[in-house]
Design a protein around this motif. Structure first.
Motif, PDB file in Angstrom:
ATOM      1  N   PHE A 245      -2.123   1.895  -6.583  1.00  0.00           N
ATOM      2  CA  PHE A 245      -2.218   0.921  -5.482  1.00  0.00           C
ATOM      3  C   PHE A 245      -2.174  -0.513  -6.018  1.00  0.00           C
ATOM      4  CE2 PHE A 245      -4.003   4.488  -2.861  1.00  0.00           C
ATOM      5  CZ  PHE A 245      -3.026   4.436  -1.873  1.00  0.00           C
TER       6      PHE A 245
ATOM      7  N   PRO B  28       0.354   6.103   2.430  1.00  0.00           N
ATOM      8  CA  PRO B  28      -1.024   5.995   1.941  1.00  0.00           C
ATOM      9  C   PRO B  28      -1.944   7.060   2.519  1.00  0.00           C
ATOM     10  CG  PRO B  28      -0.499   4.159   3.404  1.00  0.00           C
ATOM     11  CD  PRO B  28       0.775   4.897   3.158  1.00  0.00           C
TER      12      PRO B  28
ATOM     13  N   ILE C 110       0.840  -1.198   0.000  1.00  0.00           N
ATOM     14  CA  ILE C 110       0.000   0.000   0.000  1.00  0.00           C
ATOM     15  C   ILE C 110       0.876   1.249   0.000  1.00  0.00           C
ATOM     16  CG2 ILE C 110      -1.605   1.358   1.410  1.00  0.00           C
ATOM     17  CD1 ILE C 110      -2.958  -1.216   2.223  1.00  0.00           C
TER      18      ILE C 110
ATOM     19  N   ILE D 178       0.865  -2.956  -4.807  1.00  0.00           N
ATOM     20  CA  ILE D 178       0.575  -4.151  -4.008  1.00  0.00           C
ATOM     21  C   ILE D 178       0.981  -5.419  -4.753  1.00  0.00           C
ATOM     22  CG2 ILE D 178      -1.286  -5.536  -2.980  1.00  0.00           C
ATOM     23  CD1 ILE D 178      -2.711  -2.796  -2.406  1.00  0.00           C
TER      24      ILE D 178
END
Ligand code: ADP
Ligand code: MG
Lengths: 293, 239
Positions: free
Chosen positions: A247, A146, A14, A251
């Motif tokens: 994202f 984030p 993240i 990830i």
């Protein structure tokens, strides 16, 4: 993988994704206004890395960070004025080629000025402080990235959708001539776009490099490409799309690396690009392409 | 001195000469129309007044001052506002935002808010649809919005490029009655039309443009009854 390591990887992913999202916003905003894939954006990000190296050598981080953001904005706006503005009436291909030229110019300039040897990235000590939550531990930057990304995106979305400036940006992205007929100064709005994109790239650069050891003149290339893919994946021209794409790529890259497939993580990013271009060229949440005549 | 004076205006697109030394004037309070066939140079004339295309010769004067060479934004600041051909509403902005962006150069918030209400009175359809994206409106509604958006700038001179193009006859009638109303409220109108019949009926004066040159001019009524104009532009619809 135990649940602790999974949570650990999700956190890392993240965080990486947040930095990617901030850079991807620069691609998507400039594309929205100029229909230009700004290849120099990755090198603006790289230059922001060097600015931080030099700033932190002589001043504390609370002064260095705003200064680095300001200098990066200046660089982005100067590039627009010098390399793109004169080509406003030229075919789209010319301005794209100009951006590739600027990209190489910045890489070569950095090599010439700073050498191709990696320069150690300075430590911003509060960002490196390690926090322990249950059995999961991570540095502050991992938690902060984030959160900061989402706050910045929220502010940006507000600006675009609820202010007079944002309304002008949307109008310019639709139709230059009609926007001019409203009394809007096109060049001013384009400059604003580069200010926002470069500021996001500078912040993204600080968050990204803090988790890495060093900067080289080519440090921007691969993350830049990935962030461009993130923007296309989400739907180029769309800010929420760029964030979602950032994202997803952050990830998935982290998990592939954790599972021992780090060799393939870059290939995976580009596989995603190919798949999205084949099956959903407007991206995951991009608008269907409207007639831009 | 006329409000707007166009003297020997020429415009080239590359090698093509779209306008050849055209001259005409617009006086304060008038409705003046430029009629002519497709490709005659009507849109080019308005675009060069607005500064969207640059002239290769001649001058454009507003209140006696030369304005050729100014930026589009400076022309708008002077109160010369164009409703472009094909309406060109911002399809990605709501109806309300389209009206607001028409007032981009204004800073009197209360005045802008009052004018938005005035537009809603003039075009009730827009009020019902104020939150809708402009791209979802019908052609006639988009034309109303384009006119409303231009009026939000409080123009001294409103230029309209073929406002009746592609609209149903009933809507065309509405548009022309609105043009008359806007003019009665004090706005000078420069109207361009292929629908010469309707345009000459509302206009005080008209000019006939043929392949980049002014061939004829006169009072709207005189042109409407002129034999050669009837044959060339009015077809049988005038009879
Ligand atoms: N952007 C352009 N590039 C080249 N030629 C053009 C352009 N715009 C208009 N023209 C030409 O100029 C002439 C006048 O066009 P225009 O002013 O649009 O006519 P009208 O509005 O009366 O239909 C036409 O021959 C047209 O083909
Ligand atoms: Mg035309």
């Amino acid at each position: 993988m135990t649940s602790t390591t999974i949570i650990q990887h999700i956190l890392t992913g993240i965080s990486l994704g947040g930095a990617y999202a901030l850079i991807a916003i620069g691609y998507t905003l400039v594309y929205g206004i100029l229909l230009l894939i700004n290849f120099a954006h990755s090198d603006i990000f790289m230059m922001a890395g060097y600015f931080m190296v030099f700033a932190m050598a002589v001043m504390p981080w609370p002064i260095a960070i705003p200064l680095v953001i300001a200098v990066t904005i200046f660089l982005g706006v100067v590039i627009e004025k010098a390399a793109y503005k004169p080509l406003r009436a030229a075919p789209r291909m010319s301005i794209m080629i100009s951006s590739i030229g600027v990209s190489y110019l910045l890489q070569n300039l950095a090599t010439y000025l700073f050498s191709a040897l990696p320069k150690g990235y300075p430590t911003i000590s509060p960002l490196k402080r390690v926090f322990q939550i249950g059995s999961v531990s991570a540095s502050l930057v991992t938690f902060l990235t984030p959160v900061l990304t989402l706050i910045l995106v929220f502010i940006l979305m507000y600006l675009i959708n609820h202010t007079k400036l944002g309304m002008a940006m949307r109008a310019v992205s639709k139709d230059y001539d009609t926007a001019k007929l409203m009394g809007i100064k096109i060049n001013q709005i384009i400059s604003v776009t580069f200010v926002i994109g470069s500021a996001m790239a500078a912040i993204g650069s600080i968050l990204y490099f803090t988790d890495r050891m060093s900067v080289t003149p080519f440090s921007g290339t691969l993350p830049g490409l990935k962030c461009f893919v993130a923007a296309v994946l989400g739907g180029i021209g769309s800010v929420p799309g760029a964030v979602l794409g950032g994202f997803i790529i952050g990830i998935s890259e982290t998990f592939l690396t954790a599972m021992g497939y780090s060799t393939y993580s870059d290939a995976f990013t580009f596989l995603l690009l190919i798949l999205i271009l084949i099956f959903r060229p407007t991206g995951l949440i991009g608008e269907t392409v409207t007639d831009k005549v | 001195m006329s409000l707007l004076e166009i003297e020997n205006l020429s415009v080239h697109y590359g090698g093509i000469e779209a306008l050849k030394n055209i001259s005409f004037t617009v006086n304060a309070g008038e409705i003046v129309t430029l009629i002519g066939a497709n490709g005659a140079g009507k849109s080019t004339t308005l675009k060069s007044i607005s500064g969207l295309v640059s002239a290769s010769g001649g001058t454009i004067k507003h209140n006696g001052e030369i304005i050729s060479g100014l930026d589009t934004q400076q022309i708008v600041e002077r109160g010369i506002v164009l409703v472009p051909e094909g309406r060109k509403v911002f399809s990605n902005l709501s109806v309300l935002e389209n009206l607001k962006i028409g007032a981009y150069l204004r800073h009197d918030h209360a005045g802008v808010a009052a004018d938005i209400e005035r537009m809603y009175d003039l075009f009730p359809r827009l009020k019902e649809r104020h939150w809708q994206m402009a791209g979802t409106l019908s052609g006639g509604e988009q034309q109303m919005l384009a006119v409303g958006r231009a009026l939000m700038a409080k123009p001294q001179i409103l230029m309209m490029d073929e406002p009746s193009l592609g609209l149903a006859p009933l809507i065309v009638r509405d548009i022309f009655s609105i043009i008359r109303k806007i003019n009665e409220q004090g706005t000078t109108v420069l109207l361009i039309e292929q629908n010469a019949n309707a345009a000459l009926k509302v206009a005080d004066r008209g000019y006939v443009l043929v392949t980049g040159e002014v061939m004829m001019s006169g009072a709207g009524h005189d042109l409407l009854t002129d034999k050669s104009v009837q044959d060339a532009y009015l077809g049988t619809s005038a009879h």
